[in-house]
Scaffold this motif. Structure first.
Motif, PDB file in Angstrom:
ATOM      1  N   ALA A   1       1.022  -1.150  -0.002  1.00  0.00           N
ATOM      2  CA  ALA A   1       0.067   0.044   0.108  1.00  0.00           C
ATOM      3  C   ALA A   1       0.822   1.280  -0.061  1.00  0.00           C
ATOM      4  CB  ALA A   1      -1.019  -0.061   1.268  1.00  0.00           C
ATOM      5  N   TYR A   2       0.487   2.160  -0.746  1.00  0.00           N
ATOM      6  CA  TYR A   2       1.226   3.742  -0.828  1.00  0.00           C
ATOM      7  C   TYR A   2       0.017   4.710  -0.136  1.00  0.00           C
ATOM      8  CZ  TYR A   2       5.082   2.105  -3.613  1.00  0.00           C
ATOM      9  OH  TYR A   2       6.394   1.676  -3.999  1.00  0.00           O
ATOM     10  N   VAL A   3       0.412   5.419   0.676  1.00  0.00           N
ATOM     11  CA  VAL A   3      -0.468   6.358   1.390  1.00  0.00           C
ATOM     12  C   VAL A   3       0.164   7.656   1.725  1.00  0.00           C
ATOM     13  CG1 VAL A   3      -1.469   6.664   3.893  1.00  0.00           C
ATOM     14  CG2 VAL A   3      -1.596   4.543   2.755  1.00  0.00           C
ATOM     15  N   THR A   4      -0.415   8.803   1.254  1.00  0.00           N
ATOM     16  CA  THR A   4       0.019  10.081   1.510  1.00  0.00           C
ATOM     17  C   THR A   4       0.319  10.359   3.008  1.00  0.00           C
ATOM     18  OG1 THR A   4      -1.015  10.815  -0.461  1.00  0.00           O
ATOM     19  CG2 THR A   4      -0.057  12.457   0.710  1.00  0.00           C
ATOM     20  N   HIS A   5      -0.570  10.256   3.817  1.00  0.00           N
ATOM     21  CA  HIS A   5      -0.567  10.919   5.264  1.00  0.00           C
ATOM     22  C   HIS A   5      -0.471   9.502   6.279  1.00  0.00           C
ATOM     23  CE1 HIS A   5      -1.449  14.502   3.318  1.00  0.00           C
ATOM     24  NE2 HIS A   5      -2.511  14.190   2.961  1.00  0.00           N
ATOM     25  N   GLY A   6       0.555   9.163   6.739  1.00  0.00           N
ATOM     26  CA  GLY A   6       0.684   8.273   7.751  1.00  0.00           C
ATOM     27  C   GLY A   6       0.395   8.762   8.928  1.00  0.00           C
ATOM     28  N   VAL A   7      -0.960   8.774   9.289  1.00  0.00           N
ATOM     29  CA  VAL A   7      -1.436   9.213  10.595  1.00  0.00           C
ATOM     30  C   VAL A   7      -0.930   8.068  11.698  1.00  0.00           C
ATOM     31  CG1 VAL A   7      -3.720   9.632  11.929  1.00  0.00           C
ATOM     32  CG2 VAL A   7      -3.388  10.569   9.607  1.00  0.00           C
TER      33      VAL A   7
ATOM     34  N   ILE B   1       4.586   5.280   3.052  1.00  0.00           N
ATOM     35  CA  ILE B   1       3.915   6.820   3.343  1.00  0.00           C
ATOM     36  C   ILE B   1       4.800   7.629   3.175  1.00  0.00           C
ATOM     37  CG2 ILE B   1       2.624   5.720   5.487  1.00  0.00           C
ATOM     38  CD1 ILE B   1       4.720   7.297   7.255  1.00  0.00           C
ATOM     39  N   CYS B   2       4.044   8.867   2.795  1.00  0.00           N
ATOM     40  CA  CYS B   2       4.988  10.163   2.510  1.00  0.00           C
ATOM     41  C   CYS B   2       5.321  10.733   3.742  1.00  0.00           C
ATOM     42  CB  CYS B   2       4.272  10.897   1.611  1.00  0.00           C
ATOM     43  SG  CYS B   2       3.858  10.192   0.026  1.00  0.00           S
ATOM     44  N   ASP B   3       6.123  11.621   4.064  1.00  0.00           N
ATOM     45  CA  ASP B   3       6.601  12.263   5.003  1.00  0.00           C
ATOM     46  C   ASP B   3       5.840  13.718   5.431  1.00  0.00           C
ATOM     47  OD1 ASP B   3       7.945  13.504   3.149  1.00  0.00           O
ATOM     48  OD2 ASP B   3       9.942  13.601   4.353  1.00  0.00           O
ATOM     49  N   THR B   4       4.636  13.612   5.092  1.00  0.00           N
ATOM     50  CA  THR B   4       3.776  14.930   5.419  1.00  0.00           C
ATOM     51  C   THR B   4       3.709  14.916   6.786  1.00  0.00           C
ATOM     52  OG1 THR B   4       1.740  13.731   4.950  1.00  0.00           O
ATOM     53  CG2 THR B   4       2.551  14.797   3.202  1.00  0.00           C
ATOM     54  N   ILE B   5       3.814  13.647   7.590  1.00  0.00           N
ATOM     55  CA  ILE B   5       3.611  13.595   9.023  1.00  0.00           C
ATOM     56  C   ILE B   5       4.824  12.972   9.477  1.00  0.00           C
ATOM     57  CG2 ILE B   5       2.232  12.543  10.976  1.00  0.00           C
ATOM     58  CD1 ILE B   5      -0.366  12.512   9.063  1.00  0.00           C
ATOM     59  N   LYS B   6       5.442  13.433  10.500  1.00  0.00           N
ATOM     60  CA  LYS B   6       6.816  12.822  11.195  1.00  0.00           C
ATOM     61  C   LYS B   6       6.227  11.548  11.291  1.00  0.00           C
ATOM     62  CE  LYS B   6      10.340  14.194  14.300  1.00  0.00           C
ATOM     63  NZ  LYS B   6      10.160  13.089  15.118  1.00  0.00           N
ATOM     64  N   PRO B   7       6.892  10.425  11.116  1.00  0.00           N
ATOM     65  CA  PRO B   7       6.557   9.206  11.562  1.00  0.00           C
ATOM     66  C   PRO B   7       7.237   9.185  13.103  1.00  0.00           C
ATOM     67  CG  PRO B   7       7.778   8.893   9.412  1.00  0.00           C
ATOM     68  CD  PRO B   7       7.761  10.441   9.927  1.00  0.00           C
ATOM     69  N   ARG B   8       6.732   8.034  13.819  1.00  0.00           N
ATOM     70  CA  ARG B   8       7.329   7.902  15.164  1.00  0.00           C
ATOM     71  C   ARG B   8       8.568   7.102  15.005  1.00  0.00           C
ATOM     72  NH1 ARG B   8       2.003   5.805  18.393  1.00  0.00           N
ATOM     73  NH2 ARG B   8       2.149   5.030  16.509  1.00  0.00           N
ATOM     74  N   ASP B   9       9.458   7.339  16.076  1.00  0.00           N
ATOM     75  CA  ASP B   9      10.729   6.579  15.922  1.00  0.00           C
ATOM     76  C   ASP B   9      10.489   5.216  15.923  1.00  0.00           C
ATOM     77  OD1 ASP B   9      12.081   8.931  15.787  1.00  0.00           O
ATOM     78  OD2 ASP B   9      12.469   9.099  17.600  1.00  0.00           O
ATOM     79  N   GLU B  10       9.592   4.702  16.995  1.00  0.00           N
ATOM     80  CA  GLU B  10       9.559   3.116  17.090  1.00  0.00           C
ATOM     81  C   GLU B  10       8.845   2.646  15.755  1.00  0.00           C
ATOM     82  OE1 GLU B  10       7.901   5.533  18.970  1.00  0.00           O
ATOM     83  OE2 GLU B  10       5.839   4.645  19.710  1.00  0.00           O
ATOM     84  N   ASP B  11       7.947   3.518  15.097  1.00  0.00           N
ATOM     85  CA  ASP B  11       7.540   3.090  13.832  1.00  0.00           C
ATOM     86  C   ASP B  11       8.372   3.009  12.579  1.00  0.00           C
ATOM     87  OD1 ASP B  11       4.747   2.888  15.000  1.00  0.00           O
ATOM     88  OD2 ASP B  11       4.019   4.784  14.162  1.00  0.00           O
TER      89      ASP B  11
ATOM     90  N   PRO C   1      10.063  10.805   0.626  1.00  0.00           N
ATOM     91  CA  PRO C   1      10.136  12.347   0.819  1.00  0.00           C
ATOM     92  C   PRO C   1       9.334  13.305   0.037  1.00  0.00           C
ATOM     93  CG  PRO C   1      12.193  11.647  -0.107  1.00  0.00           C
ATOM     94  CD  PRO C   1      11.210  10.447  -0.035  1.00  0.00           C
ATOM     95  N   VAL C   2       8.897  14.217   0.485  1.00  0.00           N
ATOM     96  CA  VAL C   2       7.880  15.252  -0.140  1.00  0.00           C
ATOM     97  C   VAL C   2       8.375  16.487  -0.177  1.00  0.00           C
ATOM     98  CG1 VAL C   2       5.773  13.790  -0.659  1.00  0.00           C
ATOM     99  CG2 VAL C   2       6.118  15.406   1.523  1.00  0.00           C
ATOM    100  N   ALA C   3       9.466  16.520   0.589  1.00  0.00           N
ATOM    101  CA  ALA C   3      10.284  18.197   0.455  1.00  0.00           C
ATOM    102  C   ALA C   3      10.412  18.747  -0.868  1.00  0.00           C
ATOM    103  CB  ALA C   3      11.433  18.070   1.438  1.00  0.00           C
ATOM    104  N   PRO C   4      10.914  17.937  -1.776  1.00  0.00           N
ATOM    105  CA  PRO C   4      11.124  18.667  -3.053  1.00  0.00           C
ATOM    106  C   PRO C   4      10.009  19.199  -3.676  1.00  0.00           C
ATOM    107  CG  PRO C   4      12.672  16.501  -2.883  1.00  0.00           C
ATOM    108  CD  PRO C   4      11.604  16.643  -1.791  1.00  0.00           C
ATOM    109  N   LEU C   5       8.722  18.373  -3.592  1.00  0.00           N
ATOM    110  CA  LEU C   5       7.694  18.836  -4.187  1.00  0.00           C
ATOM    111  C   LEU C   5       7.055  20.027  -3.487  1.00  0.00           C
ATOM    112  CD1 LEU C   5       5.640  17.807  -6.348  1.00  0.00           C
ATOM    113  CD2 LEU C   5       4.542  16.073  -4.568  1.00  0.00           C
TER     114      LEU C   5
END
Ligand code: R5P
Length: 310
Positions: free
Chosen positions: A242-248, A267-277, A287-291
């Protein structure tokens, strides 16, 4: 141009600043003893074109309040134009009345942001495209599809691929990705015939022997994707990712994915993933920073952003 980072996702803000080769503006965001938020911008922003970067992700209310207070500080500091860069717009799923006497919180939050003083909004993969109209200021709703498409092309050779929408609400997004990649589309139709009776999953499309890639805007509890993956496997899919934009990714969503038949979730990094995840082999981040950085550059230079949708 001035870039200001609130606290929700500092690594993303730093990556955007790197892309633009522009420093983050010195600012401080503090909490008082009673948890009220205080913001001070430590550089002159009078007459500047300012971009405030903040996802309204968990804790949604704190992060939203940081954004509002930061925009207020910038308004009162005479910034010329303030763009709220909201990679993940929380509250988007509350975009209509689902029952009597319920709110439309997505509209309320959009009002709060523009009333605080934001002149524009830049966001990504809004839960529903129409939410752009909830903002009474110009709103650019980027799509993560080019980033996801590139990763799929690198990871998979096109043979036997099938893009799958895990629910009927995501069909437009999935169809558009299938078209970009040039492969077939399937749809998981989830229905609860009667209250209290378990959900029935019907698959529209023949997934037997196919490598299925689900695409969705949000993964929250992981339930939608894990259940849909099982239904696809039951119908003969060889593998499912699965590909997901926002990893809530609330609570133990990643553990749930690990225990499911899903091979991985990207997932894309629009939300900062938790370290344990991030330690999980079942999770990968694009990464979506370039976009976002390129969109900011174009907005600042008054150039078209439509090329970013290609
Ligand atoms: C729903 O319409 C969204 O597109 C997502 O499918 C949903 O929010 C995912 O939630 P969860 O991971 O909790 O099933």
């Amino acid at each position: 141009m001035k870039l200001i980072a609130c606290n929700a996702n500092l690594p993303l803000a730093e990556a955007i600043a790197d892309y633009l080769d522009a420093p983050l503006t010195e600012s401080e965001i503090k909490r008082f003893a009673d948890n009220e938020i205080f913001v001070r911008i430590n550089e002159n922003v009078r007459g500047e074109d300012v971009f405030v970067i903040q996802s309204t992700s968990f804790p949604a209310n704190d992060n939203l309040m940081e954004l509002l207070i930061c925009v207020d500080a910038l308004t009162r500091a005479s910034a010329k134009r303030i763009t709220a860069v909201i990679p993940y717009f929380g509250y988007a799923r509350q975009d209509r009345k689902t029952d009597g006497r319920t709110p439309i919180s997505a509209k309320l939050v959009a009002n709060l942001i523009s009333n605080a003083g934001a002149d524009r909004v830049l966001t990504m993969d809004l839960h529903a495209g129409q939410i752009q109209g909830f903002f009474d200021v110009p709103t650019d709703n980027l799509i993560a599809a080019p980033v996801i498409e590139e990763d799929i092309r690198i990871r998979y050779n096109g043979d036997n691929l099938m893009i799958v929408s895990p629910d009927v609400g995501g069909v437009v997004r999935a169809r558009s990705l299938a078209k970009r990649i040039g492969c077939d589309l399937a749809i998981v139709d989830k229905r609860r015939e009667k209250a209290g009776v378990s959900e029935v999953m019907n698959i529209i499309g023949d997934v037997s022997g196919r490598r299925c890639i689900m695409v969705d805007d949000i993964c929250d509890s992981g339930g939608t994707l894990c259940n849909a993956a099982k239904a696809l496997k039951d119908k003969g899919a060889t593998d499912v990712s699965a590909y997901v934009t926002h990893g809530v990714l609330s609570n133990d969503a990643v553990k749930r994915v690990e225990k499911s038949v899903l091979d991985e979730i990207v997932i894309c990094d629009t939300i900062k993933p938790r370290d344990e995840d991030m330690k999980s082999k079942a999770l990968r981040v694009l990464p979506v920073a370039p976009l976002l950085g390129e969109a900011i550059r174009r907005i600042a230079n008054e150039e078209s952003v439509s090329k970013l949708f290609d």
